[in-house]
Design an enzyme around this catalytic site. Structure first.
Site, PDB file in Angstrom:
ATOM      1  N   GLN A   1       3.321   6.304   9.133  1.00  0.00           N
ATOM      2  CA  GLN A   1       3.787   7.180   8.050  1.00  0.00           C
ATOM      3  C   GLN A   1       4.890   6.545   7.211  1.00  0.00           C
ATOM      4  O   GLN A   1       5.178   6.997   6.104  1.00  0.00           O
ATOM      5  CB  GLN A   1       4.277   8.519   8.620  1.00  0.00           C
TER       6      GLN A   1
ATOM      7  N   GLY B   1      -4.632   3.067  12.636  1.00  0.00           N
ATOM      8  CA  GLY B   1      -3.438   3.400  13.396  1.00  0.00           C
ATOM      9  C   GLY B   1      -3.727   3.739  14.849  1.00  0.00           C
ATOM     10  O   GLY B   1      -3.002   3.331  15.764  1.00  0.00           O
TER      11      GLY B   1
ATOM     12  N   SER C   1      -1.660   1.745   9.226  1.00  0.00           N
ATOM     13  CA  SER C   1      -2.990   2.242   8.905  1.00  0.00           C
ATOM     14  C   SER C   1      -3.144   2.276   7.389  1.00  0.00           C
ATOM     15  O   SER C   1      -2.343   2.911   6.692  1.00  0.00           O
ATOM     16  CB  SER C   1      -3.153   3.646   9.484  1.00  0.00           C
ATOM     17  N   ALA C   2      -4.183   1.602   6.877  1.00  0.00           N
ATOM     18  CA  ALA C   2      -4.300   1.393   5.428  1.00  0.00           C
ATOM     19  C   ALA C   2      -4.496   2.681   4.628  1.00  0.00           C
ATOM     20  O   ALA C   2      -4.046   2.789   3.495  1.00  0.00           O
ATOM     21  CB  ALA C   2      -5.463   0.439   5.156  1.00  0.00           C
ATOM     22  N   HIS C   3      -5.170   3.689   5.228  1.00  0.00           N
ATOM     23  CA  HIS C   3      -5.519   4.858   4.407  1.00  0.00           C
ATOM     24  C   HIS C   3      -4.329   5.754   4.101  1.00  0.00           C
ATOM     25  O   HIS C   3      -4.465   6.734   3.368  1.00  0.00           O
ATOM     26  CB  HIS C   3      -6.689   5.638   5.025  1.00  0.00           C
TER      27      HIS C   3
ATOM     28  N   THR D   1     -16.531  -8.220  14.238  1.00  0.00           N
ATOM     29  CA  THR D   1     -16.541  -8.777  12.881  1.00  0.00           C
ATOM     30  C   THR D   1     -15.527  -8.050  12.015  1.00  0.00           C
ATOM     31  O   THR D   1     -15.480  -6.820  11.999  1.00  0.00           O
ATOM     32  CB  THR D   1     -17.963  -8.659  12.274  1.00  0.00           C
TER      33      THR D   1
ATOM     34  N   ASN E   1       4.986  12.175  11.541  1.00  0.00           N
ATOM     35  CA  ASN E   1       3.913  12.532  10.620  1.00  0.00           C
ATOM     36  C   ASN E   1       3.924  13.998  10.203  1.00  0.00           C
ATOM     37  O   ASN E   1       3.337  14.351   9.201  1.00  0.00           O
ATOM     38  CB  ASN E   1       2.547  12.169  11.207  1.00  0.00           C
TER      39      ASN E   1
ATOM     40  N   CYS F   1      -5.383  15.510  12.561  1.00  0.00           N
ATOM     41  CA  CYS F   1      -6.209  15.410  13.771  1.00  0.00           C
ATOM     42  C   CYS F   1      -6.184  16.704  14.570  1.00  0.00           C
ATOM     43  O   CYS F   1      -7.096  16.964  15.335  1.00  0.00           O
ATOM     44  CB  CYS F   1      -5.699  14.289  14.652  1.00  0.00           C
TER      45      CYS F   1
END
Ligand code: PLP
Length: 390
Positions: free
Chosen positions: A183, A73, A203-205, A241, A155, A329
């Site tokens: 979110q 994100g 954001s995947a997590h 990569t 969030n 954060c």
């Protein structure tokens, strides 16, 4: 060290779903090719990447080539704001950005950075209900506005913003529109056509996939200057990569989230309402932050009068319950929440706030146990404070 037994911080991160892990595993030590290599192992990784992109594009209702994979994100938000700003600087058109005062720091700090280079930023404040008004965004538009960035769901307080309406306005005025949907993913529709967005961060997590992978949806013809130079990955848009296993995991997790959307939302919403009702009825001087209806189905953010939120969190942790005082954060920093301040909450109540965000695997028993611990802790903390004051 004690263990976390009840995890109520799903806005900070989520565990990887075992089905997601299973889909990822072959890409670590069996199908480990570099997708840029021309031999069979490389082509195998490339195919997995292409398939993941197509699977995600179906869920976002966009074209596969409009998806740029990133490290999460924060990178997506940085790329959206800086990419659009620098494109306009290069082409000498427009200098003004509109965002809101309660964005995630990935957006806010990108905006502050751009201000150092002469870009002008208007920070629109949300209402006391935690919702940004479309009219306020409209009033902030200037002839030189190049970008509007408004988060889909906050969030800390989970409030849902009128993204499709702001997007319609931006499109009418020919202004690029970005939303941070980090979110919202896994709870709200991510149909970029209905949302009228040009740029969207994920954001995947946050939806049961691993950390360190995400994406930026970039609508074709969006003015953007790519920010990461190196190899030709992502069609020369984001060098480096690709995180093949992470991207496969993200595609799988997103598919699962939307296949199970109604069930998951109904479940967490039931738990959320049980938690909110329990807190408001059992603990006097409790206030719910953010609109009760227009909020994510898994978000509870409350302030307790006369209490320090951090102390409550330590008490919860001693009982094996994980919650937070705001965004992960900023945990550990002494700065009061900019989100709660932006909705006009009194600084004492800001200090007394905690956030509990629920997930698909939480149970009613866990909620009841949390209510018991919170009630006991807050009564005890208040008693101590009164004794000290005497
Ligand atoms: N935007 C929002 C709204 C978030 O909640 C977060 C993470 O907490 C981010 C951006 C940053 O995402 P990441 O952790 O993938 O860098």
């Amino acid at each position: 060290m004690n263990r976390t037994e009840i995890y109520l911080d799903h806005a900070a991160t989520t565990p990887v779903d075992p089905r997601v892990l299973e889909a990822m595993l072959p890409y670590f030590s069996q199908k480990y090719g570099n997708p840029s290599s021309i031999y069979a192992a490389g082509r195998e990784a490339r195919a997995a990447l292409d398939q993941a992109r197509a699977r995600i594009a179906r869920l976002l209702n966009c074209q596969a080539r409009e998806i740029v994979f990133t490290s999460g994100g924060t990178e997506s938000d940085n790329l959206a704001l800086k990419g659009v700003a620098w494109w306009h600087r290069l082409h000498g058109r427009g200098n003004h950005i509109i965002t809101t005062a309660f964005e995630h720091h990935a957006v806010l700090h990108s905006a502050h950075y751009l201000e150092k280079f002469g870009f002008e930023v208007t920070y629109v404040r949300p209402g006391s209900d935690g919702i940004v008004r479309v009219e306020e965004i409209e009033a902030a538009i200037r002839p030189d506005t190049i970008l509007i960035s408004v988060m889909y769901a906050n969030n800390e307080i989970g409030t849902i913003q009128p993204i499709a309406e702001i997007g319609r306005l931006a499109r009418e005025r020919g202004i690029t529109f970005h939303t941070d949907a980090v979110q919202a993913a896994g709870a709200l529709s991510l149909d970029v056509t209905e949302l009228n967005v040009d740029l969207l961060s994920l954001s995947a997590h946050k939806f049961y996939a691993p950390k360190g992978v995400g994406l930026l949806y970039v609508r074709r013809e969006t003015p953007i200057l790519w920010q990461q130079q190196g190899g030709a990955q992502e069609s020369n848009r984001r060098a480096g990569t690709e995180n093949v296993a992470g991207i496969v995991g993200m595609a799988t997790a997103l598919e699962l989230a939307y296949a199970e959307l109604e069930e998951r939302n109904a479940h967490v919403q039931r738990l959320r309402d049980r938690l909110i009702d329990g807190l408001l009825s059992r603990i006097p001087g409790t206030r719910l932050n953010g609109d009760r209806e227009r909020r994510l189905p898994n978000n509870v953010n409350v302030s307790f009068e006369g209490i320090d939120g951090e102390t409550v969190l330590l008490n919860l942790d001693m009982h094996g319950i994980a919650a937070s005082s705001g965004s992960a954060c900023t945990t550990g920093s002494t700065e009061p929440s900019h989100v709660l301040l932006s909705i006009g909450l009194h600084p004492d109540l800001v200090r007394g706030s905690i956030r509990l965000t629920l997930g698909k695997d939480n149970t009613e028993d866990e909620i009841d146990r949390t209510l018991d611990v919170l009630e006991e802790s807050i009564i005890r903390l208040r008693r101590l404070a009164t004794a000290r004051a005497r």
